[in-house]
Design an enzyme around this catalytic site. Structure first.
Site, PDB file in Angstrom:
ATOM      1  CB  CYS A  55      48.479 -20.970  29.845  1.00 47.46           C
ATOM      2  SG  CYS A  55      48.034 -19.323  29.266  1.00 47.46           S
ATOM      3  CB  CYS A  59      41.368 -18.237  32.012  1.00 53.66           C
ATOM      4  SG  CYS A  59      42.301 -17.116  30.939  1.00 53.66           S
ATOM      5  CB  CYS A  62      41.723 -22.227  31.351  1.00 56.58           C
ATOM      6  SG  CYS A  62      42.648 -23.020  30.007  1.00 56.58           S
ATOM      7  CB  CYS A  99      40.153 -24.388  15.341  1.00 58.34           C
ATOM      8  SG  CYS A  99      40.571 -23.065  16.504  1.00 58.34           S
ATOM      9  CB  CYS A 131      40.176 -21.284  12.932  1.00 56.87           C
ATOM     10  SG  CYS A 131      39.772 -20.273  14.357  1.00 56.87           S
ATOM     11  CB  CYS A 191      36.193 -17.335  15.526  1.00 56.88           C
ATOM     12  SG  CYS A 191      35.462 -18.599  16.585  1.00 56.88           S
ATOM     13  NE  ARG A 263      32.468 -23.592  15.201  1.00 60.03           N
ATOM     14  CZ  ARG A 263      33.209 -22.585  14.752  1.00 60.03           C
ATOM     15  NH1 ARG A 263      34.058 -21.982  15.537  1.00 60.03           N
ATOM     16  NH2 ARG A 263      33.100 -22.199  13.501  1.00 60.03           N
TER      17      ARG A 263
HETATM   18  N1  SAM Z   1      45.164 -19.178  25.118  1.00 58.28           N
HETATM   19  C1  SAM Z   1      44.331 -18.644  24.109  1.00 58.28           C
HETATM   20  C2  SAM Z   1      43.266 -17.724  24.649  1.00 58.28           C
HETATM   21  O1  SAM Z   1      42.870 -17.845  25.797  1.00 58.28           O
HETATM   22  O2  SAM Z   1      42.806 -16.874  23.882  1.00 58.28           O
HETATM   23  C3  SAM Z   1      43.681 -19.697  23.231  1.00 58.28           C
HETATM   24  C4  SAM Z   1      43.133 -20.986  23.841  1.00 58.28           C
HETATM   25  S1  SAM Z   1      41.816 -20.836  25.038  1.00 58.28           S
HETATM   26  C5  SAM Z   1      41.778 -22.470  25.690  1.00 58.28           C
HETATM   27  C6  SAM Z   1      40.360 -20.625  24.036  1.00 58.28           C
HETATM   28  C7  SAM Z   1      39.017 -20.536  24.709  1.00 58.28           C
HETATM   29  O3  SAM Z   1      38.614 -21.811  25.189  1.00 58.28           O
HETATM   30  C8  SAM Z   1      38.858 -19.651  25.927  1.00 58.28           C
HETATM   31  O4  SAM Z   1      38.723 -18.300  25.598  1.00 58.28           O
HETATM   32  C9  SAM Z   1      37.574 -20.177  26.532  1.00 58.28           C
HETATM   33  O5  SAM Z   1      36.465 -19.483  26.008  1.00 58.28           O
HETATM   34  C10 SAM Z   1      37.536 -21.635  26.080  1.00 58.28           C
HETATM   35  N2  SAM Z   1      37.680 -22.555  27.219  1.00 58.28           N
HETATM   36  C11 SAM Z   1      38.816 -22.842  27.880  1.00 58.28           C
HETATM   37  N3  SAM Z   1      38.594 -23.714  28.882  1.00 58.28           N
HETATM   38  C12 SAM Z   1      37.271 -23.989  28.863  1.00 58.28           C
HETATM   39  C13 SAM Z   1      36.426 -24.809  29.666  1.00 58.28           C
HETATM   40  N4  SAM Z   1      36.896 -25.480  30.694  1.00 58.28           N
HETATM   41  N5  SAM Z   1      35.116 -24.871  29.358  1.00 58.28           N
HETATM   42  C14 SAM Z   1      34.632 -24.145  28.303  1.00 58.28           C
HETATM   43  N6  SAM Z   1      35.387 -23.364  27.525  1.00 58.28           N
HETATM   44  C15 SAM Z   1      36.683 -23.259  27.801  1.00 58.28           C
HETATM   45  C1  DTB Z   2      36.154 -22.035  21.740  1.00 56.20           C
HETATM   46  O1  DTB Z   2      35.341 -21.103  21.871  1.00 56.20           O
HETATM   47  N1  DTB Z   2      36.080 -23.191  22.354  1.00 56.20           N
HETATM   48  C2  DTB Z   2      37.203 -24.033  22.015  1.00 56.20           C
HETATM   49  C3  DTB Z   2      37.923 -23.193  20.939  1.00 56.20           C
HETATM   50  N2  DTB Z   2      37.203 -21.970  20.945  1.00 56.20           N
HETATM   51  C4  DTB Z   2      39.360 -22.996  21.012  1.00 56.20           C
HETATM   52  C5  DTB Z   2      38.013 -24.455  23.171  1.00 56.20           C
HETATM   53  C6  DTB Z   2      37.223 -25.217  24.220  1.00 56.20           C
HETATM   54  C7  DTB Z   2      38.164 -25.682  25.265  1.00 56.20           C
HETATM   55  C8  DTB Z   2      37.517 -26.587  26.264  1.00 56.20           C
HETATM   56  C9  DTB Z   2      38.443 -27.029  27.333  1.00 56.20           C
HETATM   57  C10 DTB Z   2      39.591 -27.887  26.841  1.00 56.20           C
HETATM   58  O2  DTB Z   2      39.398 -28.819  26.039  1.00 56.20           O
HETATM   59  O3  DTB Z   2      40.713 -27.648  27.283  1.00 56.20           O
HETATM   60 FE1  SF4 Z   3      45.804 -19.619  28.963  1.00 49.16          FE
HETATM   61 FE2  SF4 Z   3      43.652 -21.129  29.167  1.00 49.16          FE
HETATM   62 FE3  SF4 Z   3      43.470 -18.515  29.613  1.00 49.16          FE
HETATM   63 FE4  SF4 Z   3      43.926 -19.423  27.104  1.00 49.16          FE
HETATM   64  S1  SF4 Z   3      42.094 -19.750  28.334  1.00 49.16           S
HETATM   65  S2  SF4 Z   3      44.957 -17.731  28.151  1.00 49.16           S
HETATM   66  S3  SF4 Z   3      45.169 -21.254  27.551  1.00 49.16           S
HETATM   67  S4  SF4 Z   3      44.659 -19.986  30.844  1.00 49.16           S
END
Ligand code: SAM
Ligand code: DTB
Ligand code: SF4
Length: 317
Positions: A55, A59, A62, A99, A131, A191, A263
């Site tokens: 990606c 973030c 992430c 989802c 979702c 959501c 959630r």
């Molecule tokens: N790329 C899209 C976005 O960012 O909207 C969708 C997927 S993204 C992984 C969805 C959500 O997962 C993020 O907004 C964040 O709140 C959560 N998330 C990602 N990595 C995480 C982590 N290491 N621990 C907890 N939540 C995480």
């Molecule tokens: C949300 O709030 N938490 C989920 C879902 N929406 C998409 C994602 C959590 C991701 C946790 C890190 C991972 O598994 O990569």
């Molecule tokens: Fe990309 Fe992860 Fe950020 Fe979603 S949360 S935009 S997958 S870097």
């Protein structure tokens, strides 16, 4: 009971609740929880990463950002048939919502989005709530998802507007609010929630909840994620969060958006059974079920069944 539900939340009004003596806070949250929900029923949602890694966003939490070395292999969009097979297995394991997440900054029109629309149709045809979380969306893309049968769109505010720039620099808070507006205008349930344990203050948590509380309507579901610390990300060594602060966040979320499904999302593997139980007492009524979140591990279906049995709660069917 319309006075319970209002859209004029300020950070200060949320902070007044968040900092109450825990017994008072839980009492207020529980009172609202049982007014709008069955207080013993927990929904299970299953996540699937349909497009993993690589990606372009930064973030800081992430594992899927291309900027960090986290060992996540970049994968192409999954096949439609594999996705529907996974959704069917999730339904058999008790999930009522499925989802699909993609590591995209935003949706681009074209073959990939067309495939996602087909996946949405397929999952909806299984009778599950469906979702997706695909990054930023235009109003037109939101309308197409709605026509395909999408129930809800996940797009988190993640944190407060003030703390946000120390976590993400590649898109703005306003970009996120714009996407949420497109989703709402298309008639799709929103959501939206956030993450705790990023190094934010209690005030940041309350400011984020106030933002969500000012959405009209409130989010249909409000995920509270506890940061999963992933090696290679800038937040790999973030300090432990006191689980009581997570419980306070869940309770404040329940008070701010009484009708929402709150959630208890990422991070349950690092919580004790007792901490999870307190989150349910505080008004959480939904979890992610299945051994994987998007890329990181989650408790097994068996462990969750044991926990819920131990607490005398039950899963939605
Ligand atoms: N790329 C899209 C976005 O960012 O909207 C969708 C997927 S993204 C992984 C969805 C959500 O997962 C993020 O907004 C964040 O709140 C959560 N998330 C990602 N990595 C995480 C982590 N290491 N621990 C907890 N939540 C995480
Ligand atoms: C949300 O709030 N938490 C989920 C879902 N929406 C998409 C994602 C959590 C991701 C946790 C890190 C991972 O598994 O990569
Ligand atoms: Fe990309 Fe992860 Fe950020 Fe979603 S949360 S935009 S997958 S870097």
């Amino acid at each position: 009971m319309t006075a319970d539900i209002h859209h004029d939340w300020t950070t200060e009004r949320v902070e007044e609740r968040y900092h109450l003596p825990l017994t008072e806070l839980l009492y207020q949250a529980q009172t609202l929880h049982r007014r709008y929900h069955d207080p013993v029923a927990i929904q299970r949602c299953t996540l699937l990463s349909i497009k993993t890694g690589g990606c372009p966003e930064d973030c800081a939490y992430c594992p899927q950002s291309a900027r960090y070395e986290t060992g996540i292999e970049r994968e192409n969009l999954l096949d439609r048939s594999d996705v529907v097979a996974t959704a069917r297995r999730a339904r058999e394991a008790g999930a009522t919502r499925f989802c699909m997440g993609a590591a995209w900054r935003e949706v681009h029109d074209g073959p990939s989005f067309d495939s996602v629309l087909q996946m949405v149709e397929d999952v909806a045809a299984l009778g599950m709530e469906v979702c997706t979380t695909l990054g930023m969306l235009t109003a037109e893309q939101a309308r197409r998802l709605k026509s395909a049968g999408l129930t809800a769109y996940n797009h988190n505010l993640d944190t407060s507007p003030e703390f946000y720039p120390s976590i993400i620099t590649t898109r703005t808070y306003q970009d996120r609010l714009d996407t949420l507006r497109h989703v709402q205008e298309a008639g799709i349930a929103v959501c939206s929630g956030g993450i705790v344990g990023l190094g934010e203050s209690a005030r940041d948590r309350c400011a984020m909840l106030a933002e969500l509380g000012r959405l009209d309507p409130h989010p249909e579901s409000l995920p509270v994620n506890l940061l999963v610390r992933v090696a290679g990300t800038p937040l790999a060594d973030a300090p432990d969060l006191d689980p009581i602060d997570l419980v306070r966040t869940v309770a404040a979320a329940r008070i701010v958006a009484p009708k929402a499904r709150v959630r208890l999302s990422a991070g349950r593997l690092s919580l004790s059974a007792e901490a999870q139980a307190l989150c349910f007492v505080a008004g959480a009524n939904s979890i992610f079920s299945g051994e994987k979140l998007l890329t990181s591990p989650n408790p097994s279906v068996d462990e969750d069944e044991q926990l819920v049995a131990r607490l005398g709660l039950r899963f939605w069917t």
